[in-house]
Design a protein around this motif. Structure first.
Motif, PDB file in Angstrom:
ATOM      1  N   PHE A  69      83.616 112.168  46.550  1.00 53.06           N
ATOM      2  CA  PHE A  69      83.241 110.812  46.953  1.00 53.06           C
ATOM      3  C   PHE A  69      83.211 110.667  48.472  1.00 53.06           C
ATOM      4  CE2 PHE A  69      84.616 109.514  42.527  1.00 53.06           C
ATOM      5  CZ  PHE A  69      83.321 109.255  42.102  1.00 53.06           C
ATOM      6  N   ASP A  70      84.060 111.389  49.168  1.00 50.27           N
ATOM      7  CA  ASP A  70      83.933 111.441  50.627  1.00 50.27           C
ATOM      8  C   ASP A  70      82.564 111.992  51.012  1.00 50.27           C
ATOM      9  OD1 ASP A  70      86.392 110.380  51.230  1.00 50.27           O
ATOM     10  OD2 ASP A  70      87.230 112.212  52.102  1.00 50.27           O
ATOM     11  N   GLU A  71      82.177 113.069  50.350  1.00 54.91           N
ATOM     12  CA  GLU A  71      80.891 113.718  50.611  1.00 54.91           C
ATOM     13  C   GLU A  71      79.746 112.762  50.330  1.00 54.91           C
ATOM     14  OE1 GLU A  71      80.057 118.263  49.722  1.00 54.91           O
ATOM     15  OE2 GLU A  71      79.724 117.074  47.908  1.00 54.91           O
ATOM     16  N   ILE A  72      79.819 112.082  49.200  1.00 52.15           N
ATOM     17  CA  ILE A  72      78.780 111.117  48.834  1.00 52.15           C
ATOM     18  C   ILE A  72      78.747 109.954  49.818  1.00 52.15           C
ATOM     19  CG2 ILE A  72      78.194 109.367  47.086  1.00 52.15           C
ATOM     20  CD1 ILE A  72      79.070 111.480  44.969  1.00 52.15           C
ATOM     21  N   ASN A  73      79.913 109.443  50.188  1.00 51.93           N
ATOM     22  CA  ASN A  73      79.966 108.310  51.102  1.00 51.93           C
ATOM     23  C   ASN A  73      79.394 108.658  52.472  1.00 51.93           C
ATOM     24  OD1 ASN A  73      81.093 106.672  49.159  1.00 51.93           O
ATOM     25  ND2 ASN A  73      83.195 106.921  49.879  1.00 51.93           N
ATOM     26  N   LYS A  74      79.656 109.861  52.935  1.00 52.44           N
ATOM     27  CA  LYS A  74      79.135 110.289  54.242  1.00 52.44           C
ATOM     28  C   LYS A  74      77.624 110.440  54.225  1.00 52.44           C
ATOM     29  CE  LYS A  74      83.416 112.632  55.577  1.00 52.44           C
ATOM     30  NZ  LYS A  74      84.108 113.942  55.720  1.00 52.44           N
ATOM     31  N   ASN A  75      77.058 110.543  53.025  1.00 55.35           N
ATOM     32  CA  ASN A  75      75.608 110.690  52.887  1.00 55.35           C
ATOM     33  C   ASN A  75      74.948 109.431  52.333  1.00 55.35           C
ATOM     34  OD1 ASN A  75      74.807 113.629  53.573  1.00 55.35           O
ATOM     35  ND2 ASN A  75      76.669 113.856  52.362  1.00 55.35           N
ATOM     36  N   GLY A  76      75.570 108.280  52.567  1.00 52.91           N
ATOM     37  CA  GLY A  76      74.952 107.009  52.202  1.00 52.91           C
ATOM     38  C   GLY A  76      75.523 106.318  50.998  1.00 52.91           C
ATOM     39  N   GLY A  77      76.492 106.963  50.332  1.00 58.21           N
ATOM     40  CA  GLY A  77      77.150 106.321  49.207  1.00 58.21           C
ATOM     41  C   GLY A  77      76.322 106.339  47.938  1.00 58.21           C
ATOM     42  N   VAL A  78      76.634 105.430  47.038  1.00 55.44           N
ATOM     43  CA  VAL A  78      75.928 105.272  45.764  1.00 55.44           C
ATOM     44  C   VAL A  78      75.177 103.950  45.807  1.00 55.44           C
ATOM     45  CG1 VAL A  78      76.210 104.924  43.283  1.00 55.44           C
ATOM     46  CG2 VAL A  78      77.582 106.657  44.459  1.00 55.44           C
ATOM     47  N   GLY A  79      73.889 103.992  45.670  1.00 57.93           N
ATOM     48  CA  GLY A  79      73.105 102.769  45.785  1.00 57.93           C
ATOM     49  C   GLY A  79      73.221 102.126  47.148  1.00 57.93           C
ATOM     50  N   GLY A  80      73.556 102.942  48.153  1.00 56.36           N
ATOM     51  CA  GLY A  80      73.647 102.437  49.520  1.00 56.36           C
ATOM     52  C   GLY A  80      74.996 101.883  49.908  1.00 56.36           C
ATOM     53  N   VAL A  81      75.992 101.966  49.007  1.00 55.74           N
ATOM     54  CA  VAL A  81      77.330 101.460  49.328  1.00 55.74           C
ATOM     55  C   VAL A  81      78.363 102.533  49.019  1.00 55.74           C
ATOM     56  CG1 VAL A  81      76.664  99.058  48.855  1.00 55.74           C
ATOM     57  CG2 VAL A  81      77.718 100.434  47.058  1.00 55.74           C
ATOM     58  N   PRO A  82      79.540 102.477  49.657  1.00 54.47           N
ATOM     59  CA  PRO A  82      80.560 103.503  49.421  1.00 54.47           C
ATOM     60  C   PRO A  82      81.258 103.338  48.076  1.00 54.47           C
ATOM     61  CG  PRO A  82      81.394 101.852  50.923  1.00 54.47           C
ATOM     62  CD  PRO A  82      79.942 101.530  50.713  1.00 54.47           C
TER      63      PRO A  82
END
Length: 434
Positions: A69-82
């Motif tokens: 989730f850190d990785e995903i958040n650093k790349n824009g999150g899910v649907g544009g949110v963390p």
């Protein structure tokens, strides 16, 4: 900036929950879905054991999800949110799993749950998940014989590991087999599958023993194995018990070259915990090994181990399957948001939009996998590895093609698992568990 909250919820004592069959009747998820707002974090629940007999594999599940989730958040999150994980210690207690599931859904109002390593803990929480029409990402192997409409599983079913492992071991080592497992539903149901594969391979079952989950006393079982003289042992022992079993096997003078253990659970993390000398020579069936030679896995291993989450010093099959759930969730959420609008996304909407989702080679360390459109388990390539002297695994067999997940592979008369439930041969919905 690190958007992720890591709040460890306090846990209270709870009575052990019985594993019960899940009803097909579900309530509306509107009352229990998180009130999503564009720009605000998406809360998810991480329901694993950080203490107790199941902590060896489950702590790594918590760590790798935080990493993902850190990785995903650093790349824009899910649907544009963390994404904001809410972390729970289930304490290896089925009652705590059940209680904290209710807390995560009703109090924390998480959008999805990621959790459990054993089928006993999964069955303890599924009545609540089903009743609230919520969503569980279950990231490990299990026995099948289940068709719920609120679970997405990224681990292998029996037809994706023991179906290959049993005939491989019979061919390489001999026909006589002794089964040893922890005493709960997954080992027992897995062994029903294994007996069928064993019979088809021309093998012979010379003994079958189960020990309490968390037990470390294998003297009596090893005595029976000594008397039965099998060619190999098939193990479905889990957690701290698995470590104790392998250590006592060697300490009692058994030789791995003449009687190896073939396991569905003993990977790199268990081997590291017990010491490589106790794992060397034994076998594991799994879709992922740390030694997989591809650029995505090499990057995953290097980056995870040097991160603050890589404190246990290795990657392994259950960790990787858990990592995949974060990306399956991301894809499912974003597909649901495109279909119904971000603020209307519910746990069930995510699930209904997750069939067919692919995790491509550039994200999945094990290579391309995808979610089955009917039973919401994962298409993957089974592999068999042999533990080496340094605790890593050499892959000795790998499937050339993806294998379809079949939760009812040994129950053809039960029917077919579909997106709306288990349909019998007559086309009518049936109870979803054997």
């Amino acid at each position: 900036m690190d958007f992720t909250r890591r709040r460890l919820l306090t846990t209270a004592a709870a009575a052990s929950a019985a594993a019960v069959a899940m009803p097909n009747i579900m309530t509306s998820d509107k009352a229990y879905a998180a009130p999503l707002k564009k720009g605000e974090p998406i809360k998810v629940g991480l329901l694993f054991s950080l203490t107790g007999a199941l902590a060896v594999p489950e702590e790594d599940s918590t760590l790798v999800l935080q990493y993902a989730f850190d990785e995903i958040n650093k790349n824009g999150g899910v649907g544009g949110v963390p994404v904001e994980p809410v972390i729970v210690d289930a304490k290896s207690d089925f009652g705590v799993y059940s209680e904290k599931t209710k807390e995560l859904i009703l109090r924390e109002k998480v959008t999805a749950l990621f959790g459990c390593y054993t089928s006993a803990s999964r069955k303890a929480i599924l009545p609540t998940v089903m009743q609230r029409n919520h969503l569980l990402y279950y990231p490990t192997c299990y026995e099948g014989a289940e068709c719920t409409q609120n679970t997405i599983c990224t681990g292998p079913l029996a037809n994706q590991h023991s179906q290959d492992l049993i005939p491989f071991m019979v061919e390489k080592f001999g026909k006589k087999v002794f089964f040893v497992g922890s005493n709960y539903v997954w080992p027992k149901e897995s062994n029903k599958n294994a007996k069928i594969w064993l019979e088809k391979a021309g093998g012979e079952l010379v003994g079958e023993e189960y020990i309490p989950l968390g037990s470390s006393e294998f003297g009596p079982v090893l005595g029976k194995i000594r008397d039965a003289k099998p060619d190999f042992i098939f193990s479905t022992v889990v957690g701290a018990s698995d470590i104790a079993f392998h250590k006592q096997f060697k300490q009692e003078g058994f030789k791995v070259d003449s009687m190896p253990i073939a396991s569905l659970t003993t990977g790199e993390i268990e081997t590291r915990a017990m010491g490589a000398e106790f794992g060397a020579g034994h076998f594991l069936s799994a879709p992922y090994f740390q030694t997989l030679d591809n650029p995505t896995n090499q990057k995953f291993v290097e980056n995870f181990l040097k991160s603050k989450y890589g404190k246990n010093g290795t990657t392994h099959y259950n960790m990787e399957e858990t990592y995949l759930t974060a990306y399956v969730f991301k894809a499912g959420f974003e597909k649901a948001a495109a279909a119904v609008g971000f603020e209307n996304v519910t746990p069930r909407a995510i699930r209904d939009n997750s069939g067919g989702i692919r995790v491509e080679d550039n994200i999945s360390p094990e290579g391309l996998v995808w979610i089955d459109e009917n039973n919401f388990n994962t298409w993957l390539k089974p592999k068999i590895g042999q533990c080496q002297a340094d605790g890593t695994f050499k892959i000795v067999k790998a499937a050339a093609e993806h294998v379809k997940p079949d939760p009812y592979s040994i129950y053809p008369d039960a029917g077919t698992c579909t997106a709306t439930g288990l349909k019998g041969p007559d086309g009518k919905l049936r109870t979803n568990v054997i």
